[in-house]
Design a protein around this motif. Structure first.
Motif, short mmCIF file in Angstrom:
data_model
loop_
_atom_site.label_atom_id
_atom_site.label_comp_id
_atom_site.label_asym_id
_atom_site.label_seq_id
_atom_site.Cartn_x
_atom_site.Cartn_y
_atom_site.Cartn_z
N THR A 724 74.79 -26.27 36.54
CA THR A 724 75.40 -25.69 35.33
C THR A 724 74.83 -26.38 34.10
OG1 THR A 724 77.43 -25.33 36.60
CG2 THR A 724 77.59 -25.21 34.20
N PRO A 725 74.40 -25.64 33.07
CA PRO A 725 73.81 -26.26 31.88
C PRO A 725 74.76 -27.28 31.24
CG PRO A 725 73.51 -23.88 31.84
CD PRO A 725 74.43 -24.17 32.98
N GLU A 726 74.17 -28.27 30.63
CA GLU A 726 74.95 -29.33 30.00
C GLU A 726 75.90 -28.77 28.94
OE1 GLU A 726 76.22 -33.25 29.21
OE2 GLU A 726 74.95 -32.47 30.84
N TRP A 727 75.44 -27.77 28.17
CA TRP A 727 76.25 -27.22 27.09
C TRP A 727 77.43 -26.38 27.60
CZ3 TRP A 727 76.07 -22.03 27.78
CH2 TRP A 727 74.94 -21.47 28.37
N ALA A 728 77.44 -26.08 28.90
CA ALA A 728 78.53 -25.29 29.46
C ALA A 728 79.56 -26.14 30.19
CB ALA A 728 77.98 -24.24 30.42
#
Length: 757
Positions: A724-728
């Motif tokens: 999962t992307p860091e920003w999510a």
């Protein structure tokens, strides 16, 4: 001296024994007396009966014919029998067994002429195009102008927004008042919510668990129907048929409390319908004044007549509504079975059912209303619509929460449904009550290939209309002309479509991922569902009562169906990515319900749980159900509820963690830690944390199709994507930094280093 002493000591010993054992002696004596008494009574009674029943031997007996009272005479004073008027010439008794005829009457108040404290008119209407709503508002204003201390201002309810159980399973309790129902009903030749209302009345009448006349507590009722005589010249040809049917069932459910005759209005003659409505209103108002004065509904049976009118005297209570009525032939009084020489002609030809109708005909007001809302109607029962997030993603202004959770870019996603009909009437639904509802499929069925071709063509056509919108990025517009994902939700119940598996196969053949959403009311359909990329089930409540208030399901066994769907999900957990979608509605399903939701999770064991605050659409449907902006939870309230749910799950041995979030949608994702919190595969880590566990909520769509086309069984873990992307992740807000967040005026919002609120 010793002898005398012993004699005097004897009474003291007896006295001592008496005091020691007097209780047992008295009880024993009483028991013996009772047994003797009963024995004498039985012997005497037996002898007496024998003497009465058997005369002495050789005693002459006058044999007289035994007179047996007829069934009608014995039931002369019964509540459910109406005695006929005696004629001058007594009728000869007919041979053969007697049949008790008549109609069972509902219980009535002890004092029907008592003065009422107040009459509360409750006005119900249904509309698709809006004309009946306009008449209802006019009628409400007219009744408000004639209110008195005993006749209160009317209440107005749209049947599309009304929970039938609140008003039509029993009389609503209002201290000091008694309700009076007024129904304004149009007639449509298409399937609408009005059909479900009439079905509810019919089922209530036939439900053995419900009182014969559950609405007998009403002061009265009356129905006014709207029809078009240019289309249906007479009642036999369909003029105001739905109003006639509602009047029939209301007569039975109220115990014949029709206060004023059924009114008819011809909408093809506008002046005529207004005049008929005015006359009907005046009559209803006069009746309510009489009721308030204690005059009752009039002489004879309550109401204007029996439930069966127009000369039809048949007792329909003994006839199944779905079976043709039996016809009888006249026979002579002396006819018997031996006199019937020729066999009775019987037609064994099966009756042909009426051909199914289109769910949404092009000429219907439903079609007009849905297309006005932006839907493209495909065939007779499917639809497609462009999501607002698709437009946002094309302009580089962000995608929906599915982008943060599962890696779906909104401009590559198509939102469609193969069934515009639904089995629920959720309070937060934005369909405005315009799409049809039903519990079984009773419409024409379009082939899946036609639906697939229609929804994709309509989606591309809608995308192409956006090429001139300011801010649309050329690269994203070009990518949008190749559908990669399909959200089968939109409106209605996609799983309801009989050929849903064939439609899914067509989508998968073009490598279009499928996200299917259902409302947990069709367990058999759910069990038969084939492979999907991800399967959603809407979980809007944790108990039966909350589910009834929020989803307003049409099925009476809705909770049993709901729980059966939980069991189906559990059976599919190792073959399909399953998701609980919890829509939180403040003051409905948030307070103290985390424990109930945890029990459902324990039963179904979904891979993911989406916890999302309700989106208020501001429609009359929402307002009619008591929903407003006050019921929309804040982002921090959603987070607090998710934390409480995690604690409840932990107490049950279930470990779910926050795998991703999207603060703008007021939504976060709980995922099973054991299955989706793992060490990334070699070369897939995006943050340099080699060997450290990370959340993997994203989907590898190419791998999903490889697994599907292999023909071998596979599990959700087999097509897990990159981390999962860091920003999510939790606390990051979930907005893709490659996009630009803007306000309503299109101005960029600076969010770097700030937490979403």
């Amino acid at each position: 001296m010793d002898t005398t002493s012993s004699l005097f000591q004897l009474p003291d010993e007896l006295l001592y024994l008496w005091h020691a054992y007097r209780t047992e002696v008295l009880l024993s004596a009483g028991l013996v007396f009772a047994v003797v008494r009963l024995a004498l009574y039985w012997r005497g009674g037996s002898r007496k009966n024998k003497e009465i029943l058997t005369p002495p031997v050789l005693t002459p007996v006058d044999e007289k014919p035994l007179v047996i009272q007829s069934a009608k005479e014995s039931l002369q004073d019964a509540d459910h029998y109406e005695a006929p008027i005696p004629s001058a010439k007594p009728a000869r008794p007919k041979p053969g067994p007697k049949r008790v005829t008549g109609v069972k009457k509902a219980k009535r108040p002890a004092d029907p002429d008592a003065t009422l404290d107040g009459i509360q008119p409750i006005l119900f209407y249904y509309t698709v195009g809006g004309s009946t709503q306009a008449y209802a508002k006019t009628l409400a204003e007219s009744l408000s102008a004639t209110t008195t201390p005993t006749i209160l201002p009317p209440q107005l309810h749209d049947l599309a927004e009304t929970d039938y159980d609140d008003f039509f399973l029993g009389t609503p309790k209002q201290p000091g008042t008694i309700p009076f129902y007024l129904l304004l009903l149009p007639t449509y030749n298409i399937d609408t919510n009005l059909d479900s209302f009439l079905e509810h009345l019919r089922e209530t009448h036939h439900d053995f668990r419900i009182d014969t006349a559950p609405l007998a507590g009403l002061a009265g009722y009356s129905v006014f129907g709207f029809g078009d005589q240019t289309e249906w010249p007479s009642e036999a040809e369909g003029f105001c048929t739905q109003a006639v049917e509602a009047d029939k069932w209301m007569a039975r459910l109220t115990g014949r409390k029709r206060a004023f005759p059924l009114g008819f209005g011809d909408v093809s003659a506008k002046k005529g319908v207004e005049e008929r409505l005015r006359e009907w209103t005046e009559g209803v108002t006069a009746i309510m004044k009489d009721l308030a004065a204690g005059k009752g509904l009039g002489e004879g049976v309550p109401g204007s007549g029996d439930a069966v009118e127009s000369g039809d005297e048949e007792d329909e209570e003994d006839v199944d509504d779905e079976q043709p009525k039996r016809t009888t032939t006249k026979r002579s009084k002396t006819a018997d079975l031996e006199d019937m020489k020729a066999p009775i002609a019987v037609d064994f030809t099966p009756s042909q059912p009426a051909p199914p109708k289109p769910m949404v005909p092009k000429t219907s007001p439903t079609y007009t209303a849905l297309t006005k809302q932006g839907y493209s109607i495909i065939g007779t029962h499917s639809g497609v619509k462009t999501c607002r997030w698709t437009k946002s993603a094309l302009r580089g202004r962000g995608s929906c929460y599915k982008h943060s959770f599962y890696g779906i870019a909104s401009h590559l996603c198509m939102e469609a449904t193969p069934s515009l009909s639904c089995s629920n009437k959720c309070v937060f639904c934005w369909r405005h009550g315009t799409n049809p509802v039903g519990t079984t499929w009773r419409w024409t069925v379009d082939p899946p290939d036609e639906i697939y071709a229609g929804i994709t063509a309509a989606h591309y056509a809608k995308i192409k209309t956006l090429r001139g919108v300011p801010g649309v990025r050329a690269d994203r517009f070009a990518a949008a002309l190749r559908i990669r994902h399909c959200a089968l939700s939109l409106v209605g119940e996609p799983i309801f479509y009989p050929h849903i598996n064939a439609l899914l196969a067509l989508l998968h053949a073009d490598h279009i991922s499928t996200f299917l959403v259902c409302n947990a009311q069709h367990p058999d359909h759910l069990a038969a569902l084939g492979p999907v990329t991800q399967l959603y089930v809407s979980i809007d409540a944790s108990n039966a009562e909350s589910l009834r208030q929020i989803d307003r399901p049409l099925h009476r066994d809705y909770w049993d169906r709901f729980l059966r769907c939980m069991d189906v999900l559990y059976a599919k957990r190792h073959t399909t990515r399953t998701v609980f979608r919890l829509t939180l509605v403040k003051n409905f399903n948030i307070a103290e319900e985390a424990e109930g939701y945890a029990n459902l999770v324990l039963r179904a064991r979904p891979a993911f749980i989406e916890v999302k605050g309700v989106t208020y659409c501001g429609t009359s449907t929402s307002k009619g159900a008591g929903l407003s902006m006050a019921n929309v939870p804040f982002w921090h309230e959603v987070q607090l509820f998710a934390a409480e749910l995690q604690r409840a799950l932990k107490a049950r041995g279930l470990d779910y963690g926050v795998g991703a979030e999207h603060a703008h949608s007021c939504c976060l994702l709980l995922a099973e830690r054991e299955r989706f919190f793992r060490v990334p595969a070699a070369g897939s880590s995006t943050d340099g944390k080699v060997g450290a566990k990370q959340w993997h909520t994203q989907i590898d769509y190419a791998q999903f199709f490889r697994c599907l086309e292999s023909g071998r069984p596979f599990a959700p873990e087999d097509y897990v994507g990159t981390p999962t992307p860091e920003w999510a992740l939790e606390g990051k807000g979930g907005f893709d930094p490659r996009d630009v967040r803007v306000d309503r005026k299109g101005r960029a919002i600076e969010i770097a280093g700030k937490e979403e609120s």
